[in-house]
Scaffold this active site. Structure first.
Site, PDB file in Angstrom:
ATOM      1  CE  LYS A   9      -4.521   0.939   0.434  1.00  0.00           C
ATOM      2  NZ  LYS A   9      -5.669   0.049   0.181  1.00  0.00           N
TER       3      LYS A   9
HETATM    4  N1  GLU Z   1      -7.421   0.192  -3.002  1.00  0.00           N
HETATM    5  C1  GLU Z   1      -8.203  -0.977  -3.235  1.00  0.00           C
HETATM    6  C2  GLU Z   1      -8.214  -1.850  -2.001  1.00  0.00           C
HETATM    7  O1  GLU Z   1      -8.036  -1.378  -0.902  1.00  0.00           O
HETATM    8  C3  GLU Z   1      -7.778  -1.711  -4.493  1.00  0.00           C
HETATM    9  C4  GLU Z   1      -6.351  -2.166  -4.534  1.00  0.00           C
HETATM   10  C5  GLU Z   1      -5.924  -2.711  -5.883  1.00  0.00           C
HETATM   11  O2  GLU Z   1      -6.715  -2.782  -6.794  1.00  0.00           O
HETATM   12  O3  GLU Z   1      -4.735  -3.064  -5.985  1.00  0.00           O
HETATM   13  O4  GLU Z   1      -8.470  -3.016  -2.053  1.00  0.00           O
END
Ligand code: GLU
Length: 431
Positions: free
Chosen positions: A121
Protein backbone atom coordinates in the site's frame (compact mmCIF):
# COMPACT_ATOMS: atom_id res chain seq x y z
CA UNK A 1 -13.60 -13.87 22.13
CA UNK A 2 -11.77 -11.46 24.43
CA UNK A 3 -9.33 -8.89 23.09
CA UNK A 4 -5.71 -9.92 23.13
CA UNK A 5 -3.14 -7.18 23.57
CA UNK A 6 -0.57 -7.10 20.78
CA UNK A 7 2.69 -8.69 21.72
CA UNK A 8 4.84 -5.63 22.32
CA UNK A 9 8.04 -7.61 21.73
CA UNK A 10 7.28 -7.55 18.06
CA UNK A 11 6.87 -3.80 17.68
CA UNK A 12 9.38 -2.34 15.27
CA UNK A 13 11.55 0.44 16.63
CA UNK A 14 10.33 2.88 13.96
CA UNK A 15 6.76 2.71 15.29
CA UNK A 16 6.44 3.78 18.95
CA UNK A 17 3.77 1.88 20.94
CA UNK A 18 1.66 5.01 21.45
CA UNK A 19 1.47 5.52 17.67
CA UNK A 20 0.24 2.03 16.88
CA UNK A 21 -3.06 3.24 15.34
CA UNK A 22 -4.51 0.90 12.68
CA UNK A 23 -1.36 -1.26 12.78
CA UNK A 24 -2.31 -2.05 16.40
CA UNK A 25 -5.74 -3.21 15.20
CA UNK A 26 -4.10 -5.44 12.60
CA UNK A 27 -1.73 -6.96 15.20
CA UNK A 28 -4.69 -7.85 17.41
CA UNK A 29 -6.38 -9.51 14.42
CA UNK A 30 -3.23 -11.60 13.83
CA UNK A 31 -3.12 -12.58 17.51
CA UNK A 32 -6.70 -13.81 17.22
CA UNK A 33 -5.89 -16.06 14.27
CA UNK A 34 -2.63 -17.51 15.60
CA UNK A 35 -4.27 -20.35 17.63
CA UNK A 36 -5.82 -21.64 14.38
CA UNK A 37 -2.61 -21.81 12.34
CA UNK A 38 -1.29 -25.11 13.69
CA UNK A 39 2.37 -25.76 12.91
CA UNK A 40 2.44 -22.74 10.59
CA UNK A 41 2.22 -20.50 13.66
CA UNK A 42 6.01 -20.69 13.96
CA UNK A 43 6.08 -18.38 10.93
CA UNK A 44 3.52 -15.92 12.29
CA UNK A 45 6.08 -13.25 13.14
CA UNK A 46 6.45 -12.81 9.37
CA UNK A 47 2.95 -11.33 9.32
CA UNK A 48 3.80 -8.83 12.06
CA UNK A 49 6.66 -7.20 10.19
CA UNK A 50 6.30 -5.52 6.81
CA UNK A 51 8.91 -6.81 4.39
CA UNK A 52 9.91 -3.36 3.15
CA UNK A 53 9.02 0.24 4.00
CA UNK A 54 9.95 3.22 1.87
CA UNK A 55 9.39 6.77 3.11
CA UNK A 56 10.01 9.47 0.53
CA UNK A 57 10.20 13.25 0.52
CA UNK A 58 8.16 14.80 -2.31
CA UNK A 59 9.14 18.38 -3.09
CA UNK A 60 6.99 20.16 -5.67
CA UNK A 61 6.73 23.68 -6.98
CA UNK A 62 3.34 25.13 -6.11
CA UNK A 63 1.44 27.35 -8.54
CA UNK A 64 2.41 30.45 -6.49
CA UNK A 65 6.12 29.71 -6.95
CA UNK A 66 6.83 28.37 -3.45
CA UNK A 67 8.34 24.91 -2.86
CA UNK A 68 6.27 22.57 -0.69
CA UNK A 69 7.43 19.22 0.73
CA UNK A 70 5.09 16.26 1.29
CA UNK A 71 5.67 12.89 2.93
CA UNK A 72 5.00 9.76 0.88
CA UNK A 73 5.06 6.06 1.70
CA UNK A 74 5.08 2.69 -0.04
CA UNK A 75 4.95 -0.36 2.21
CA UNK A 76 5.35 -3.90 0.89
CA UNK A 77 3.96 -6.05 3.65
CA UNK A 78 4.44 -9.50 2.17
CA UNK A 79 5.45 -10.94 -1.19
CA UNK A 80 5.47 -14.67 -0.40
CA UNK A 81 2.61 -15.37 -2.85
CA UNK A 82 3.57 -12.91 -5.59
CA UNK A 83 4.25 -9.25 -6.30
CA UNK A 84 3.07 -6.59 -3.88
CA UNK A 85 -0.40 -5.25 -4.76
CA UNK A 86 -2.47 -2.45 -3.30
CA UNK A 87 -3.64 1.10 -3.76
CA UNK A 88 -2.25 4.57 -3.17
CA UNK A 89 -4.14 6.99 -0.93
CA UNK A 90 -3.90 10.78 -0.93
CA UNK A 91 -5.14 12.12 2.41
CA UNK A 92 -4.01 14.75 4.90
CA UNK A 93 -4.13 12.24 7.80
CA UNK A 94 -2.11 9.43 6.16
CA UNK A 95 0.43 7.96 8.61
CA UNK A 96 3.03 5.21 8.47
CA UNK A 97 0.96 3.09 10.88
CA UNK A 98 -2.04 3.43 8.58
CA UNK A 99 -0.15 2.50 5.42
CA UNK A 100 1.47 -0.45 7.21
CA UNK A 101 -1.95 -1.73 8.30
CA UNK A 102 -3.47 -1.16 4.85
CA UNK A 103 -0.59 -3.05 3.23
CA UNK A 104 -1.09 -5.98 5.62
CA UNK A 105 -4.84 -6.04 4.97
CA UNK A 106 -3.98 -6.24 1.24
CA UNK A 107 -1.87 -9.38 1.92
CA UNK A 108 -4.82 -10.93 3.75
CA UNK A 109 -7.36 -9.79 1.15
CA UNK A 110 -5.35 -11.04 -1.82
CA UNK A 111 -4.71 -14.41 -0.19
CA UNK A 112 -8.33 -14.62 1.01
CA UNK A 113 -9.66 -14.49 -2.56
CA UNK A 114 -6.67 -16.50 -3.77
CA UNK A 115 -5.07 -13.94 -6.08
CA UNK A 116 -1.38 -14.57 -6.86
CA UNK A 117 -0.29 -11.37 -5.11
CA UNK A 118 1.30 -10.26 -1.89
CA UNK A 119 0.20 -7.10 -0.14
CA UNK A 120 1.37 -3.49 -0.44
CA UNK A 121 0.00 0.00 0.00
CA UNK A 122 1.10 3.58 -0.53
CA UNK A 123 0.06 7.03 0.44
CA UNK A 124 0.88 10.72 0.45
CA UNK A 125 0.12 12.92 3.42
CA UNK A 126 -1.71 15.66 1.50
CA UNK A 127 -5.23 17.01 1.10
CA UNK A 128 -5.63 16.77 -2.69
CA UNK A 129 -8.66 19.10 -2.54
CA UNK A 130 -6.23 21.92 -1.77
CA UNK A 131 -4.15 21.24 -4.90
CA UNK A 132 -4.64 22.55 -8.42
CA UNK A 133 -4.67 20.05 -11.28
CA UNK A 134 -1.05 20.91 -12.08
CA UNK A 135 0.07 20.52 -8.46
CA UNK A 136 -1.74 17.17 -8.26
CA UNK A 137 0.04 15.98 -11.38
CA UNK A 138 3.45 17.11 -10.11
CA UNK A 139 3.01 15.47 -6.69
CA UNK A 140 1.83 12.24 -8.34
CA UNK A 141 4.73 12.13 -10.79
CA UNK A 142 7.42 12.92 -8.21
CA UNK A 143 5.98 10.33 -5.79
CA UNK A 144 5.92 7.71 -8.56
CA UNK A 145 9.49 8.51 -9.50
CA UNK A 146 10.62 8.25 -5.85
CA UNK A 147 8.95 4.85 -5.30
CA UNK A 148 9.99 3.75 -8.81
CA UNK A 149 12.91 1.82 -7.32
CA UNK A 150 10.58 -0.73 -5.70
CA UNK A 151 7.46 -0.86 -7.93
CA UNK A 152 7.07 -2.57 -11.32
CA UNK A 153 4.72 -4.95 -13.17
CA UNK A 154 6.33 -8.01 -11.55
CA UNK A 155 7.39 -6.36 -8.27
CA UNK A 156 4.64 -4.20 -6.83
CA UNK A 157 1.57 -2.86 -8.64
CA UNK A 158 -0.21 0.25 -7.24
CA UNK A 159 -3.88 1.09 -7.87
CA UNK A 160 -6.49 3.68 -6.83
CA UNK A 161 -7.60 4.11 -3.23
CA UNK A 162 -9.06 7.04 -1.25
CA UNK A 163 -8.83 10.25 -3.35
CA UNK A 164 -6.94 8.66 -6.26
CA UNK A 165 -8.51 7.73 -9.57
CA UNK A 166 -7.93 6.80 -13.23
CA UNK A 167 -6.29 10.14 -13.99
CA UNK A 168 -3.75 9.68 -11.18
CA UNK A 169 -3.08 6.11 -12.42
CA UNK A 170 -2.46 7.44 -15.96
CA UNK A 171 0.20 9.84 -14.59
CA UNK A 172 1.77 7.07 -12.52
CA UNK A 173 1.90 4.72 -15.51
CA UNK A 174 3.39 7.44 -17.71
CA UNK A 175 6.02 8.50 -15.15
CA UNK A 176 7.18 4.94 -14.51
CA UNK A 177 7.24 4.22 -18.26
CA UNK A 178 9.24 7.39 -19.02
CA UNK A 179 11.84 6.42 -16.41
CA UNK A 180 12.02 2.86 -17.76
CA UNK A 181 12.20 3.95 -21.40
CA UNK A 182 9.26 1.81 -22.50
CA UNK A 183 5.53 1.76 -21.91
CA UNK A 184 4.69 -0.51 -18.97
CA UNK A 185 0.90 -0.67 -18.73
CA UNK A 186 1.05 -3.42 -16.07
CA UNK A 187 2.77 -1.22 -13.47
CA UNK A 188 -0.55 0.11 -12.13
CA UNK A 189 -4.17 -1.00 -12.32
CA UNK A 190 -7.31 1.12 -12.31
CA UNK A 191 -6.08 2.93 -15.43
CA UNK A 192 -8.29 4.59 -18.04
CA UNK A 193 -9.61 2.03 -20.57
CA UNK A 194 -7.63 3.71 -23.36
CA UNK A 195 -4.37 2.99 -21.51
CA UNK A 196 -4.93 -0.70 -20.81
CA UNK A 197 -7.49 -0.33 -18.05
CA UNK A 198 -10.18 -2.96 -17.57
CA UNK A 199 -13.88 -2.65 -18.20
CA UNK A 200 -15.75 -2.96 -14.91
CA UNK A 201 -12.78 -1.94 -12.72
CA UNK A 202 -14.34 1.34 -11.55
CA UNK A 203 -17.48 -0.39 -10.28
CA UNK A 204 -15.69 -3.56 -9.12
CA UNK A 205 -15.32 -2.79 -5.41
CA UNK A 206 -18.98 -1.76 -5.07
CA UNK A 207 -20.09 -4.79 -7.11
CA UNK A 208 -18.06 -7.05 -4.83
CA UNK A 209 -19.59 -5.44 -1.72
CA UNK A 210 -23.03 -6.06 -3.20
CA UNK A 211 -22.23 -9.66 -4.20
CA UNK A 212 -21.01 -10.74 -0.76
CA UNK A 213 -23.78 -8.68 0.85
CA UNK A 214 -26.40 -10.74 -1.00
CA UNK A 215 -24.64 -13.98 -0.01
CA UNK A 216 -24.52 -12.93 3.66
CA UNK A 217 -28.13 -11.67 3.67
CA UNK A 218 -29.36 -15.01 2.28
CA UNK A 219 -27.56 -16.92 5.01
CA UNK A 220 -29.16 -14.89 7.81
CA UNK A 221 -32.60 -14.80 6.17
CA UNK A 222 -32.55 -11.07 5.43
CA UNK A 223 -34.72 -10.05 2.47
CA UNK A 224 -33.10 -7.39 0.28
CA UNK A 225 -36.48 -6.25 -1.07
CA UNK A 226 -37.47 -3.41 1.22
CA UNK A 227 -34.26 -3.66 3.31
CA UNK A 228 -33.12 -0.31 4.71
CA UNK A 229 -29.55 0.63 3.95
CA UNK A 230 -27.19 3.17 5.59
CA UNK A 231 -23.94 4.05 3.84
CA UNK A 232 -20.97 5.98 5.19
CA UNK A 233 -18.86 7.42 2.37
CA UNK A 234 -20.37 8.18 -1.02
CA UNK A 235 -17.27 7.82 -3.18
CA UNK A 236 -16.65 5.08 -5.67
CA UNK A 237 -17.34 2.23 -3.22
CA UNK A 238 -20.30 3.65 -1.28
CA UNK A 239 -22.16 5.05 -4.27
CA UNK A 240 -21.86 1.95 -6.48
CA UNK A 241 -22.85 -0.45 -3.68
CA UNK A 242 -25.82 1.77 -2.73
CA UNK A 243 -26.94 1.86 -6.36
CA UNK A 244 -26.76 -1.94 -6.75
CA UNK A 245 -28.64 -2.57 -3.50
CA UNK A 246 -31.33 -0.07 -4.46
CA UNK A 247 -31.67 -1.71 -7.91
CA UNK A 248 -32.20 -4.98 -6.01
CA UNK A 249 -35.08 -3.47 -4.03
CA UNK A 250 -33.42 -1.92 -0.95
CA UNK A 251 -33.91 1.70 0.23
CA UNK A 252 -31.03 4.00 1.04
CA UNK A 253 -32.26 5.64 4.26
CA UNK A 254 -29.07 7.34 5.49
CA UNK A 255 -25.83 8.56 4.00
CA UNK A 256 -22.82 10.26 5.52
CA UNK A 257 -19.68 11.69 3.98
CA UNK A 258 -17.03 14.24 4.90
CA UNK A 259 -19.49 17.06 4.12
CA UNK A 260 -22.76 16.07 5.88
CA UNK A 261 -25.11 13.35 7.20
CA UNK A 262 -28.53 12.86 5.57
CA UNK A 263 -31.57 10.78 6.52
CA UNK A 264 -34.80 9.90 4.75
CA UNK A 265 -36.77 6.89 6.05
CA UNK A 266 -38.69 6.74 2.74
CA UNK A 267 -35.40 6.32 0.81
CA UNK A 268 -33.03 8.73 -0.92
CA UNK A 269 -32.89 8.99 -4.71
CA UNK A 270 -29.48 7.41 -5.37
CA UNK A 271 -29.11 8.58 -8.97
CA UNK A 272 -29.96 12.18 -8.01
CA UNK A 273 -27.56 11.97 -5.05
CA UNK A 274 -24.77 10.69 -7.31
CA UNK A 275 -25.34 13.61 -9.69
CA UNK A 276 -25.31 16.03 -6.75
CA UNK A 277 -22.04 14.61 -5.37
CA UNK A 278 -20.45 14.82 -8.81
CA UNK A 279 -21.43 18.47 -9.13
CA UNK A 280 -20.73 19.61 -5.55
CA UNK A 281 -18.03 17.27 -4.22
CA UNK A 282 -20.17 15.86 -1.39
CA UNK A 283 -23.67 15.08 -0.15
CA UNK A 284 -24.05 18.49 1.62
CA UNK A 285 -26.85 20.59 0.17
CA UNK A 286 -28.78 17.65 -1.30
CA UNK A 287 -32.51 18.22 -0.93
CA UNK A 288 -34.83 15.28 -0.44
CA UNK A 289 -33.53 14.28 2.97
CA UNK A 290 -33.24 15.76 6.43
CA UNK A 291 -29.90 16.55 8.04
CA UNK A 292 -28.92 14.61 11.16
CA UNK A 293 -25.80 14.82 13.32
CA UNK A 294 -22.76 12.63 12.52
CA UNK A 295 -23.33 10.65 15.76
CA UNK A 296 -26.99 9.98 14.87
CA UNK A 297 -25.88 8.20 11.69
CA UNK A 298 -24.81 5.15 13.72
CA UNK A 299 -28.19 4.95 15.49
CA UNK A 300 -30.32 5.03 12.36
CA UNK A 301 -32.93 2.28 12.15
CA UNK A 302 -31.66 0.16 9.26
CA UNK A 303 -31.02 -3.46 8.22
CA UNK A 304 -27.73 -3.14 6.39
CA UNK A 305 -24.87 -0.77 7.24
CA UNK A 306 -22.02 -0.20 4.80
CA UNK A 307 -19.04 1.75 6.15
CA UNK A 308 -17.27 2.83 2.95
CA UNK A 309 -14.99 5.64 4.12
CA UNK A 310 -12.00 5.42 6.46
CA UNK A 311 -10.62 3.29 9.30
CA UNK A 312 -11.74 3.11 12.93
CA UNK A 313 -15.29 4.41 12.44
CA UNK A 314 -17.17 1.68 14.33
CA UNK A 315 -15.87 1.85 17.87
CA UNK A 316 -16.87 0.75 21.37
CA UNK A 317 -18.81 4.05 21.62
CA UNK A 318 -21.16 3.58 18.67
CA UNK A 319 -21.17 -0.25 18.29
CA UNK A 320 -23.73 -0.71 21.13
CA UNK A 321 -26.14 1.65 19.31
CA UNK A 322 -25.99 0.18 15.80
CA UNK A 323 -29.36 -1.26 14.76
CA UNK A 324 -28.37 -2.99 11.52
CA UNK A 325 -28.45 -6.79 11.28
CA UNK A 326 -25.68 -6.90 8.71
CA UNK A 327 -22.53 -4.77 8.32
CA UNK A 328 -20.58 -5.00 5.06
CA UNK A 329 -17.19 -3.32 5.26
CA UNK A 330 -16.60 -1.43 2.02
CA UNK A 331 -13.82 0.57 3.71
CA UNK A 332 -10.57 -0.91 4.94
CA UNK A 333 -10.35 -1.26 8.73
CA UNK A 334 -13.59 0.54 9.69
CA UNK A 335 -14.21 -1.58 12.83
CA UNK A 336 -11.97 -1.70 15.92
CA UNK A 337 -11.39 -5.10 17.61
CA UNK A 338 -13.35 -3.85 20.67
CA UNK A 339 -16.30 -2.95 18.44
CA UNK A 340 -16.00 -6.35 16.72
CA UNK A 341 -16.54 -8.03 20.10
CA UNK A 342 -19.58 -5.88 20.88
CA UNK A 343 -21.14 -6.56 17.48
CA UNK A 344 -20.53 -10.31 17.85
CA UNK A 345 -22.21 -10.31 21.28
CA UNK A 346 -25.15 -8.47 19.74
CA UNK A 347 -25.37 -11.05 16.90
CA UNK A 348 -24.78 -8.44 14.22
CA UNK A 349 -23.06 -10.14 11.28
CA UNK A 350 -19.93 -8.33 10.02
CA UNK A 351 -18.63 -9.16 6.54
CA UNK A 352 -15.07 -7.93 6.99
CA UNK A 353 -13.16 -5.61 4.65
CA UNK A 354 -10.68 -8.33 3.69
CA UNK A 355 -13.43 -10.18 1.81
CA UNK A 356 -16.16 -7.53 1.38
CA UNK A 357 -14.10 -5.02 -0.58
CA UNK A 358 -11.88 -7.53 -2.42
CA UNK A 359 -13.80 -6.97 -5.67
CA UNK A 360 -11.60 -3.99 -6.56
CA UNK A 361 -8.32 -5.84 -6.38
CA UNK A 362 -9.88 -8.88 -8.05
CA UNK A 363 -10.66 -6.85 -11.18
CA UNK A 364 -7.22 -5.21 -10.77
CA UNK A 365 -5.85 -8.73 -11.13
CA UNK A 366 -7.94 -9.20 -14.29
CA UNK A 367 -6.61 -5.89 -15.60
CA UNK A 368 -3.00 -6.94 -14.90
CA UNK A 369 -3.57 -10.29 -16.67
CA UNK A 370 -5.15 -8.50 -19.67
CA UNK A 371 -2.22 -6.07 -19.85
CA UNK A 372 0.30 -8.93 -19.83
CA UNK A 373 -1.50 -10.80 -22.59
CA UNK A 374 -2.55 -7.62 -24.47
CA UNK A 375 -5.93 -9.26 -24.92
CA UNK A 376 -8.97 -7.56 -23.45
CA UNK A 377 -12.15 -9.14 -22.17
CA UNK A 378 -15.78 -8.01 -22.38
CA UNK A 379 -17.46 -6.36 -19.41
CA UNK A 380 -19.91 -9.27 -19.07
CA UNK A 381 -17.03 -11.72 -18.86
CA UNK A 382 -15.27 -9.60 -16.24
CA UNK A 383 -18.37 -9.19 -14.09
CA UNK A 384 -19.18 -12.91 -14.32
CA UNK A 385 -15.64 -13.86 -13.27
CA UNK A 386 -15.73 -11.28 -10.45
CA UNK A 387 -19.01 -12.61 -9.08
CA UNK A 388 -17.67 -16.19 -9.20
CA UNK A 389 -14.44 -15.29 -7.36
CA UNK A 390 -16.36 -13.39 -4.67
CA UNK A 391 -19.02 -16.06 -4.16
CA UNK A 392 -16.51 -18.92 -4.01
CA UNK A 393 -14.30 -17.02 -1.55
CA UNK A 394 -17.28 -16.06 0.60
CA UNK A 395 -18.63 -19.59 0.83
CA UNK A 396 -15.19 -21.00 1.71
CA UNK A 397 -14.82 -18.36 4.44
CA UNK A 398 -18.38 -18.94 5.68
CA UNK A 399 -17.67 -22.68 6.03
CA UNK A 400 -14.39 -21.96 7.83
CA UNK A 401 -16.26 -19.71 10.28
CA UNK A 402 -18.81 -22.47 10.94
CA UNK A 403 -16.14 -25.13 11.47
CA UNK A 404 -14.09 -23.08 13.95
CA UNK A 405 -17.03 -21.11 15.42
CA UNK A 406 -15.29 -17.79 14.78
CA UNK A 407 -16.24 -14.48 13.18
CA UNK A 408 -16.01 -14.04 9.41
CA UNK A 409 -13.00 -11.78 10.02
CA UNK A 410 -11.08 -14.42 11.91
CA UNK A 411 -12.20 -17.01 9.33
CA UNK A 412 -10.84 -14.86 6.48
CA UNK A 413 -7.59 -14.47 8.41
CA UNK A 414 -7.44 -18.27 8.93
CA UNK A 415 -7.84 -18.93 5.20
CA UNK A 416 -5.51 -16.13 4.11
CA UNK A 417 -2.76 -16.46 6.70
CA UNK A 418 -2.62 -20.23 6.15
CA UNK A 419 -2.07 -19.64 2.42
CA UNK A 420 0.56 -16.95 3.02
CA UNK A 421 2.49 -18.97 5.58
CA UNK A 422 2.31 -22.17 3.51
CA UNK A 423 4.03 -20.24 0.70
CA UNK A 424 6.50 -18.85 3.21
CA UNK A 425 7.32 -22.33 4.50
CA UNK A 426 7.58 -23.89 1.03
CA UNK A 427 9.92 -21.14 -0.13
CA UNK A 428 12.07 -21.40 2.99
CA UNK A 429 14.35 -18.73 4.32
CA UNK A 430 17.08 -17.21 2.22
CA UNK A 431 20.00 -17.61 2.75
N1 GLU B 1 -7.42 0.19 -3.00
C1 GLU B 1 -8.20 -0.98 -3.23
C2 GLU B 1 -8.21 -1.85 -2.00
O1 GLU B 1 -8.04 -1.38 -0.90
C3 GLU B 1 -7.78 -1.71 -4.49
C4 GLU B 1 -6.35 -2.17 -4.53
C5 GLU B 1 -5.92 -2.71 -5.88
O2 GLU B 1 -6.72 -2.78 -6.79
O3 GLU B 1 -4.74 -3.06 -5.99
O4 GLU B 1 -8.47 -3.02 -2.05
Amino acid sequence: MSSIAPNTHTLPSYLPAHELGPWGTYLQQVDRVTPYLGSLSRWVETLKRPKRILIVDIPIQMDNGTIAHFEGYRVQHNTSRGPGKGGVRFHQDVTLSEVMALSAWMSVKNAGVNLPFGGAKGGIRVDPRQLSRGELERITRRYTSEIGVIIGPTKDIPAPDVNTDERVMAWMMDTYSMNEGSTATGVVTGKPIALGGSLGRREATGRGVFTVGIEAAQRIGLDITGARLAVQGFGNVGAVSAQLFVEAGAHLVAVQDHTDTLYNPAGLDVAALQAHVKAHGGVAGFTGAERITPAQFWEVDCDILIPAALEQQITEENAPKIRAKLIIEGANGPTTPQADDILAERHILVVPDVIANAGGVTVSYFEWVQDFSSFFWSEDEINARLVKVMRDAFSHIWQTAQIHKVSLRTATFIVACTRILQSRELRGLYP
